[in-house]
Enzyme design. Structure first.
Site, PDB file in Angstrom:
ATOM      1  N   ASN A  23       0.855  -1.181   0.000  1.00 22.49           N
ATOM      2  CA  ASN A  23       0.000   0.000   0.000  1.00 22.49           C
ATOM      3  C   ASN A  23       0.896   1.236   0.000  1.00 22.49           C
ATOM      4  O   ASN A  23       2.123   1.131   0.105  1.00 22.49           O
ATOM      5  CB  ASN A  23      -0.990  -0.008   1.171  1.00 22.49           C
ATOM      6  CG  ASN A  23      -0.306  -0.008   2.528  1.00 22.49           C
ATOM      7  OD1 ASN A  23       0.738   0.608   2.719  1.00 22.49           O
ATOM      8  ND2 ASN A  23      -0.895  -0.718   3.487  1.00 22.49           N
ATOM      9  N   LEU A  24       0.302   2.403  -0.115  1.00 20.76           N
ATOM     10  CA  LEU A  24       1.099   3.620  -0.276  1.00 20.76           C
ATOM     11  C   LEU A  24       2.003   3.856   0.931  1.00 20.76           C
ATOM     12  O   LEU A  24       3.166   4.246   0.780  1.00 20.76           O
ATOM     13  CB  LEU A  24       0.176   4.822  -0.489  1.00 20.76           C
ATOM     14  CG  LEU A  24       0.876   6.170  -0.718  1.00 20.76           C
ATOM     15  CD1 LEU A  24       1.781   6.119  -1.947  1.00 20.76           C
ATOM     16  CD2 LEU A  24      -0.155   7.286  -0.839  1.00 20.76           C
ATOM     17  N   SER A  25       1.496   3.602   2.134  1.00 22.26           N
ATOM     18  CA  SER A  25       2.296   3.803   3.341  1.00 22.26           C
ATOM     19  C   SER A  25       3.500   2.873   3.355  1.00 22.26           C
ATOM     20  O   SER A  25       4.630   3.297   3.662  1.00 22.26           O
ATOM     21  CB  SER A  25       1.434   3.565   4.582  1.00 22.26           C
ATOM     22  OG  SER A  25       2.206   3.635   5.758  1.00 22.26           O
ATOM     23  N   GLU A  26       3.286   1.614   3.007  1.00 23.65           N
ATOM     24  CA  GLU A  26       4.390   0.640   2.970  1.00 23.65           C
ATOM     25  C   GLU A  26       5.407   1.018   1.904  1.00 23.65           C
ATOM     26  O   GLU A  26       6.623   0.900   2.107  1.00 23.65           O
ATOM     27  CB  GLU A  26       3.835  -0.761   2.718  1.00 23.65           C
ATOM     28  CG  GLU A  26       2.998  -1.301   3.868  1.00 23.65           C
ATOM     29  CD  GLU A  26       2.114  -2.478   3.459  1.00 23.65           C
ATOM     30  OE1 GLU A  26       1.641  -3.183   4.357  1.00 23.65           O
ATOM     31  OE2 GLU A  26       1.879  -2.666   2.238  1.00 23.65           O
ATOM     32  N   ASP A  73      -5.834  -8.284   1.238  1.00 23.97           N
ATOM     33  CA  ASP A  73      -5.955  -9.719   0.952  1.00 23.97           C
ATOM     34  C   ASP A  73      -6.803  -9.950  -0.290  1.00 23.97           C
ATOM     35  O   ASP A  73      -6.503 -10.818  -1.114  1.00 23.97           O
ATOM     36  CB  ASP A  73      -6.593 -10.445   2.141  1.00 23.97           C
ATOM     37  CG  ASP A  73      -5.729 -10.405   3.397  1.00 23.97           C
ATOM     38  OD1 ASP A  73      -4.521 -10.139   3.271  1.00 23.97           O
ATOM     39  OD2 ASP A  73      -6.267 -10.645   4.483  1.00 23.97           O
TER      40      ASP A  73
END
Length: 473
Positions: free
Chosen positions: A194-197, A263
């Site tokens: 995701n964007l944060s990761e 998921d």
């Protein structure tokens, strides 16, 4: 990009990763505890759902693809609950059970569809990495995609061994990454942060141009086949070396709960790629599936009927003229949504006010209305020379344009009996002034427990009379 439903039944996928149990305690709350300023929940329902890698495998199976799962659990009732749920869903699960250590459980206390509290039961697994033993290596032999579902809980410690083993067999590897070191996923076919990761690894991205530039650099550094960055309300961005960036908008109509959305994305991607879809098409399907799951409460799986209906809505083909195979699929989807199927038939040569009123009354008998019409040859046999006035294609097009009609299909016989045996509608409707036993196909429908209804016709409305009037003038 035109979307279509893949053949998931021939798309086996192996999931390896962090298995956990999502447990929900549901109950009402009507007072505050006298011991502390917190609500008191009277639990009346306990629900267990597979979580983490187990939810990925469950999602794959729900789409109709063969799914196998390898993970680490404790030797406890939570592991038994997981195994039972996965077995019931058709997932083959192989657990490395560790004694004296708990299965990872995330307990959520819910009231009125709101999460009040989450309690985690977990300890780092002090175990060797999941090994590619004979059993797991044998599973790879029949697999078309390998998914690494990494939640950083310790089950996955040998990413490179898994990636290289799969690549040696020509199997694409998809990874849902966690942590601050993406080098462990080097050589994967696709990773889906995701964007944060993603920004944890490459730094903050001020705009899409910077996201694309940093993503392409990461692709090169880690020898990745592709990178999919999920961006919440901003949709998804697919990056591949030598291809323009593909930005897909978010499809969610209403966001209710984002639990398990990642998921859903990787499971839909894996099943679609295993079914032979190209990557942009697979990503579009995953984006559509994510839009469905965030409208549900808690960790949830997307079924094949749900995804097919979303595709039909996206392509504007949820209603209209269908062939028999398309109609049977549409009926399966409708029944998966607990919708009642109504069936009527006729020639419908010249559509008039009586037909429109009758079809509206028929539609009111259920949730979906099928109108089956005689083809041109059978109309001629039934009505005589000079009929039909309008060809079957034109008759079907006009009927499909009515708001009361969901699906239109033609049949070549004089009666719809063969069609009724295959469609098996919940309600068979006919207009006229005769008894139910005189309705063609009534015996077929009543034999499997369906209902037969006769609706009155609108007076002074007759196709035959209209044709005669035209001919006289």
């Amino acid at each position: 990009m035109k979307l279509s439903m893949p053949r998931f039944d021939q798309a086996p996928v192996l999931v390896v990763g962090d298995v956990m149990l999502d447990r929900y305690w549901h109950g009402g709350t009507s007072r505050i505890s006298p011991e502390a300023p917190v609500p008191v929940v009277k639990v009346d329902q306990i629900e267990d759902r597979p979580g983490g890698a187990a939810n990925v495998a469950l999602n794959i199976a729900a789409l109709g693809a063969p799914a196998a799962l390898v993970g680490v659990t404790g030797q406890d009732e939570a592991a038994d609950s997981l195994a039972n749920s996965l077995q019931a869903a058709g997932v083959r699960s192989i657990f490395q059970r560790i004694a004296h250590q708990p299965t990872i459980v995330k307990l959520r206390v819910m009231s009125r569809h709101q999460q009040l509290l989450r309690i985690d039961f977990e300890e780092p697994f002090a175990t060797d990495p999941l090994s590619l033993g004979a059993e797991v290596d044998g599973l790879l032999e029949g697999v078309k995609v390998l998914v690494l579902s990494d939640y950083g809980k310790g089950a996955l410690k040998n990413h490179q061994a898994l990636i290289q083993a799969a690549r040696g067999k020509g199997i694409p590897v998809l990874a849902d990454p966690k942590g601050k070191d993406f080098s462990i996923y080097r050589g994967a076919s696709l990773i889906t942060p995701n964007l944060s990761e993603f920004e944890t690894i490459v730094g903050r991205c001020a705009d899409e141009a910077e996201l694309v530039a940093k993503g392409l650099q990461l692709l090169e550094e880690l020898d990745l086949g592709a990178l999919l960055v999920t961006r919440g309300e901003h949709g998804m961005t697919l990056l591949r070396t030598g291809h323009p960036a593909l930005h897909l908008p978010a499809r969610a109509r209403e966001v209710f709960d984002v639990t398990g959305a990642g998921d859903t994305v990787i499971s839909t991607l894996a099943a679609a790629i295993a079914a032979g879809e190209d990557l942009p098409h697979a990503v579009a399907l995953a984006n559509l599936a994510a839009g469905i799951v965030v409208g549900k409460l808690g960790t949830a799986a997307i079924s094949a009927p749900e995804l097919r209906r979303a595709i039909q809505r996206e392509e504007g083909s949820e209603r209209g003229v269908l062939g028999l195979e398309q109609l049977l699929l549409a009926i399966d989807d409708a029944r998966a949504h607990n919708e009642k199927i109504v069936f009527t038939n006729g020639c419908f040569d010249i559509l008039h006010a009586g037909h429109v009123t009758y079809l509206e009354q028929a539609r009111a008998q259920g949730d979906r209305l099928i109108v089956a019409i005689n083809d041109d040859a059978s109309v001629s046999r039934l009505k005589g020379p000079g009929r039909p006035i309008n060809s079957v294609d034109r008759r079907m097009a006009v009927l499909a344009g009515l708001g009361a009609v969901d699906w239109v299909i033609s049949f070549p016989e004089d009666t719809p009996e063969n069609l009724l045996r295959q469609v098996k509608p919940d309600v068979l409707v006919k207009g006229g002034d005769y008894g139910i036993d005189q309705v063609v196909g009534a015996d077929i429908v009543k034999a499997y427990g369906g209902t037969v209804k006769v609706l009155g016709l609108v007076e002074n409305s007759s196709t035959t009379a209209i044709v005669e009037k035209i001919r006289k003038h």
